[in-house]
Design a protein around this motif. Sequence first.
Motif, PDB file in Angstrom:
ATOM      1  N   LYS A  54       0.981  -1.350  -0.185  1.00 19.80           N
ATOM      2  CA  LYS A  54      -0.022  -0.254   0.121  1.00 19.80           C
ATOM      3  C   LYS A  54       0.959   1.230   0.037  1.00 19.80           C
ATOM      4  O   LYS A  54       2.098   1.161   0.610  1.00 19.80           O
ATOM      5  CB  LYS A  54      -0.964  -0.228   1.159  1.00 19.80           C
ATOM      6  N   PRO A  55       0.260   2.234  -0.591  1.00 18.40           N
ATOM      7  CA  PRO A  55       1.267   3.701  -0.556  1.00 18.40           C
ATOM      8  C   PRO A  55       1.267   4.138   0.503  1.00 18.40           C
ATOM      9  O   PRO A  55       0.225   4.460   1.206  1.00 18.40           O
ATOM     10  CB  PRO A  55       0.778   4.210  -1.812  1.00 18.40           C
ATOM     11  N   ILE A  56       2.349   4.508   1.171  1.00 16.03           N
ATOM     12  CA  ILE A  56       2.266   5.501   2.431  1.00 16.03           C
ATOM     13  C   ILE A  56       3.590   6.417   2.180  1.00 16.03           C
ATOM     14  O   ILE A  56       4.141   6.555   1.099  1.00 16.03           O
ATOM     15  CB  ILE A  56       2.698   4.476   3.554  1.00 16.03           C
ATOM     16  N   GLU A  57       3.455   7.404   3.268  1.00 12.66           N
ATOM     17  CA  GLU A  57       4.644   8.261   3.022  1.00 12.66           C
ATOM     18  C   GLU A  57       5.344   8.259   4.321  1.00 12.66           C
ATOM     19  O   GLU A  57       4.912   8.439   5.405  1.00 12.66           O
ATOM     20  CB  GLU A  57       4.254   9.909   2.798  1.00 12.66           C
ATOM     21  N   THR A  58       6.789   7.954   4.259  1.00 12.20           N
ATOM     22  CA  THR A  58       7.610   7.880   5.393  1.00 12.20           C
ATOM     23  C   THR A  58       8.133   9.362   5.233  1.00 12.20           C
ATOM     24  O   THR A  58       7.642  10.112   4.524  1.00 12.20           O
ATOM     25  CB  THR A  58       9.225   7.232   4.956  1.00 12.20           C
ATOM     26  N   PRO A  59       8.766   9.952   6.473  1.00 10.57           N
ATOM     27  CA  PRO A  59       9.111  11.272   6.805  1.00 10.57           C
ATOM     28  C   PRO A  59      10.337  11.646   5.430  1.00 10.57           C
ATOM     29  O   PRO A  59      10.395  12.876   5.263  1.00 10.57           O
ATOM     30  CB  PRO A  59       9.952  11.447   7.796  1.00 10.57           C
ATOM     31  N   MET A  60      10.677  10.698   4.674  1.00 12.11           N
ATOM     32  CA  MET A  60      11.625  11.048   3.680  1.00 12.11           C
ATOM     33  C   MET A  60      10.841  11.083   2.401  1.00 12.11           C
ATOM     34  O   MET A  60      11.487  11.987   1.503  1.00 12.11           O
ATOM     35  CB  MET A  60      12.872   9.947   3.586  1.00 12.11           C
ATOM     36  N   GLU A  61      10.051   9.943   1.922  1.00 14.43           N
ATOM     37  CA  GLU A  61       9.520   9.850   0.624  1.00 14.43           C
ATOM     38  C   GLU A  61       8.228   9.331   0.516  1.00 14.43           C
ATOM     39  O   GLU A  61       8.102   8.271   1.428  1.00 14.43           O
ATOM     40  CB  GLU A  61      10.638   9.761  -0.575  1.00 14.43           C
ATOM     41  N   PRO A  62       7.482   8.915  -0.448  1.00 17.63           N
ATOM     42  CA  PRO A  62       6.569   8.265  -0.537  1.00 17.63           C
ATOM     43  C   PRO A  62       6.863   6.670  -0.822  1.00 17.63           C
ATOM     44  O   PRO A  62       8.057   6.614  -1.450  1.00 17.63           O
ATOM     45  CB  PRO A  62       5.708   8.490  -1.701  1.00 17.63           C
ATOM     46  N   MET A  63       6.399   5.671  -0.655  1.00 13.14           N
ATOM     47  CA  MET A  63       6.820   4.192  -0.847  1.00 13.14           C
ATOM     48  C   MET A  63       5.864   3.551  -1.059  1.00 13.14           C
ATOM     49  O   MET A  63       4.652   3.646  -0.226  1.00 13.14           O
ATOM     50  CB  MET A  63       7.775   3.478   0.165  1.00 13.14           C
ATOM     51  N   ASP A  64       5.708   2.290  -1.716  1.00 14.02           N
ATOM     52  CA  ASP A  64       4.904   1.173  -1.706  1.00 14.02           C
ATOM     53  C   ASP A  64       5.151   0.134  -0.430  1.00 14.02           C
ATOM     54  O   ASP A  64       6.184  -0.565  -0.825  1.00 14.02           O
ATOM     55  CB  ASP A  64       4.786   0.504  -3.065  1.00 14.02           C
ATOM     56  N   ALA A  65       4.549   0.095   0.434  1.00 15.78           N
ATOM     57  CA  ALA A  65       5.042  -0.606   1.659  1.00 15.78           C
ATOM     58  C   ALA A  65       4.263  -2.003   1.824  1.00 15.78           C
ATOM     59  O   ALA A  65       2.958  -1.809   1.524  1.00 15.78           O
ATOM     60  CB  ALA A  65       5.002   0.100   2.852  1.00 15.78           C
ATOM     61  N   PRO A  66       5.089  -2.964   2.366  1.00 16.43           N
ATOM     62  CA  PRO A  66       4.388  -4.270   2.441  1.00 16.43           C
ATOM     63  C   PRO A  66       3.225  -4.183   3.473  1.00 16.43           C
ATOM     64  O   PRO A  66       3.550  -3.889   4.732  1.00 16.43           O
ATOM     65  CB  PRO A  66       5.291  -5.442   2.795  1.00 16.43           C
ATOM     66  N   THR A  67       2.394  -4.869   3.459  1.00 17.13           N
ATOM     67  CA  THR A  67       1.202  -4.868   4.515  1.00 17.13           C
ATOM     68  C   THR A  67       0.438  -6.241   4.210  1.00 17.13           C
ATOM     69  O   THR A  67       0.375  -6.858   3.261  1.00 17.13           O
ATOM     70  CB  THR A  67       0.204  -3.733   4.335  1.00 17.13           C
ATOM     71  N   LEU A  68      -0.180  -6.734   5.362  1.00 13.89           N
ATOM     72  CA  LEU A  68      -0.980  -8.104   5.359  1.00 13.89           C
ATOM     73  C   LEU A  68      -2.020  -7.823   4.385  1.00 13.89           C
ATOM     74  O   LEU A  68      -2.746  -6.973   4.369  1.00 13.89           O
ATOM     75  CB  LEU A  68      -1.530  -8.557   6.551  1.00 13.89           C
ATOM     76  N   ALA A  69      -2.475  -8.735   3.510  1.00 11.03           N
ATOM     77  CA  ALA A  69      -3.554  -8.673   2.576  1.00 11.03           C
ATOM     78  C   ALA A  69      -4.694  -9.674   3.279  1.00 11.03           C
ATOM     79  O   ALA A  69      -4.745 -10.343   4.113  1.00 11.03           O
ATOM     80  CB  ALA A  69      -3.034  -9.506   1.147  1.00 11.03           C
ATOM     81  N   GLY A  70      -6.011  -9.306   2.555  1.00 13.86           N
ATOM     82  CA  GLY A  70      -7.065 -10.070   2.778  1.00 13.86           C
ATOM     83  C   GLY A  70      -7.877  -9.738   4.209  1.00 13.86           C
ATOM     84  O   GLY A  70      -7.641  -8.770   4.760  1.00 13.86           O
ATOM     85  N   LYS A  71      -8.943 -10.451   4.556  1.00 17.57           N
ATOM     86  CA  LYS A  71      -9.562 -10.089   5.807  1.00 17.57           C
ATOM     87  C   LYS A  71      -8.867 -10.483   6.861  1.00 17.57           C
ATOM     88  O   LYS A  71      -7.812 -11.518   6.771  1.00 17.57           O
ATOM     89  CB  LYS A  71     -10.794 -11.167   5.504  1.00 17.57           C
ATOM     90  N   LYS A  72      -9.087  -9.924   8.092  1.00 16.17           N
ATOM     91  CA  LYS A  72      -8.395 -10.135   9.473  1.00 16.17           C
ATOM     92  C   LYS A  72      -8.796 -11.726   9.622  1.00 16.17           C
ATOM     93  O   LYS A  72      -9.570 -12.154   9.554  1.00 16.17           O
ATOM     94  CB  LYS A  72      -9.136  -9.289  10.426  1.00 16.17           C
ATOM     95  N   LEU A  73      -7.508 -12.290  10.029  1.00 15.43           N
ATOM     96  CA  LEU A  73      -7.670 -13.522  10.209  1.00 15.43           C
ATOM     97  C   LEU A  73      -8.295 -13.993  11.512  1.00 15.43           C
ATOM     98  O   LEU A  73      -8.561 -13.178  12.560  1.00 15.43           O
ATOM     99  CB  LEU A  73      -6.295 -14.335  10.402  1.00 15.43           C
ATOM    100  N   ALA A  74      -8.949 -15.400  11.761  1.00 11.96           N
ATOM    101  CA  ALA A  74      -9.758 -15.725  13.046  1.00 11.96           C
ATOM    102  C   ALA A  74      -8.693 -16.552  13.853  1.00 11.96           C
ATOM    103  O   ALA A  74      -8.071 -17.463  13.300  1.00 11.96           O
ATOM    104  CB  ALA A  74     -10.968 -16.359  12.495  1.00 11.96           C
ATOM    105  N   LEU A  75      -8.832 -16.256  15.123  1.00  8.74           N
ATOM    106  CA  LEU A  75      -8.254 -17.286  16.123  1.00  8.74           C
ATOM    107  C   LEU A  75      -9.157 -17.980  16.886  1.00  8.74           C
ATOM    108  O   LEU A  75     -10.225 -17.279  17.316  1.00  8.74           O
ATOM    109  CB  LEU A  75      -7.310 -16.434  17.013  1.00  8.74           C
ATOM    110  N   VAL A  76      -9.211 -19.207  16.824  1.00  9.08           N
ATOM    111  CA  VAL A  76     -10.262 -20.043  17.532  1.00  9.08           C
ATOM    112  C   VAL A  76      -9.639 -20.828  18.691  1.00  9.08           C
ATOM    113  O   VAL A  76      -8.703 -21.799  18.321  1.00  9.08           O
ATOM    114  CB  VAL A  76     -11.187 -20.588  16.473  1.00  9.08           C
ATOM    115  N   SER A  77      -9.980 -20.447  19.771  1.00  7.66           N
ATOM    116  CA  SER A  77      -9.527 -21.085  21.011  1.00  7.66           C
ATOM    117  C   SER A  77     -10.500 -22.539  21.243  1.00  7.66           C
ATOM    118  O   SER A  77     -11.585 -22.233  21.343  1.00  7.66           O
ATOM    119  CB  SER A  77      -9.510 -20.024  22.064  1.00  7.66           C
ATOM    120  N   ILE A  78      -9.781 -23.506  21.476  1.00  5.85           N
ATOM    121  CA  ILE A  78     -10.404 -24.705  21.858  1.00  5.85           C
ATOM    122  C   ILE A  78     -10.483 -24.724  23.492  1.00  5.85           C
ATOM    123  O   ILE A  78      -9.301 -24.920  24.083  1.00  5.85           O
ATOM    124  CB  ILE A  78      -9.870 -25.989  20.994  1.00  5.85           C
ATOM    125  N   LEU A  79     -11.573 -24.491  24.072  1.00  5.05           N
ATOM    126  CA  LEU A  79     -11.623 -24.250  25.379  1.00  5.05           C
ATOM    127  C   LEU A  79     -11.201 -25.621  26.261  1.00  5.05           C
ATOM    128  O   LEU A  79     -11.564 -26.560  25.860  1.00  5.05           O
ATOM    129  CB  LEU A  79     -13.062 -23.898  25.748  1.00  5.05           C
TER     130      LEU A  79
END
Length: 210
Positions: A54-79
Amino acid sequence: MSDHLTVVDHPLVQHKLTLMRDKDTPTAVFRQLLREISQLLAYEITRELPMTRKPIETPMEPMDAPTLAGKKLALVSILRAGNGLLDGVLELIPSARVGFVGLYRDEETLQPVQYYFKVPDGLEDRLVIAVDPMLATGNSSAAAVDLLKQAGATDIRFLCLLAAPEGVARMHEAHPDVPIVTAALDRGLNAQGYIMPGLGDAGDRMFGTK
Ligand code: URA
């Protein structure tokens, strides 16, 4: 993730696990170690999450920075023991959605009995990480994964602290599509279904109930 079983042999994981196995380790220390180890295991199980930029701006310059894709993951605890792993993983992935599967093991038949099920919406579009510290017979783990699949999940991973060969085989037979990440593969089960050498009853040790 392609391998069915990944044993995380990182020195920090192995050292902390030894402390957890020690019967003289007190409840509060056991819980703290579980929290720390769960983060190291979560690091491993999320290693191949899909990424985008995704495009962001660091204090120095714009960049395309890596980020997690897709929907938030789900954690399922087995009680209930899953909650000990859940806490640490949630610290690492705070935006994860959280579900709970309540299964207890009938001490005579060793078969799982369901008493609670509540999971996030849209499981079909999420990576689902099921957490339970002890993969023993594999009966409750396989049953929990059955329920998650019935609820729509298609991309499931299983995170545990200790696994027995019997549990790994049971999961492989029932759910060959579900990779397992663990800190150790122990020798096997005793007649009561406990992992040997193991660490005893994980729930009792983390909650001080025995
Ligand atoms: N559940 C536990 O808590 N410990 C075992 O050894 C097996 C199942």
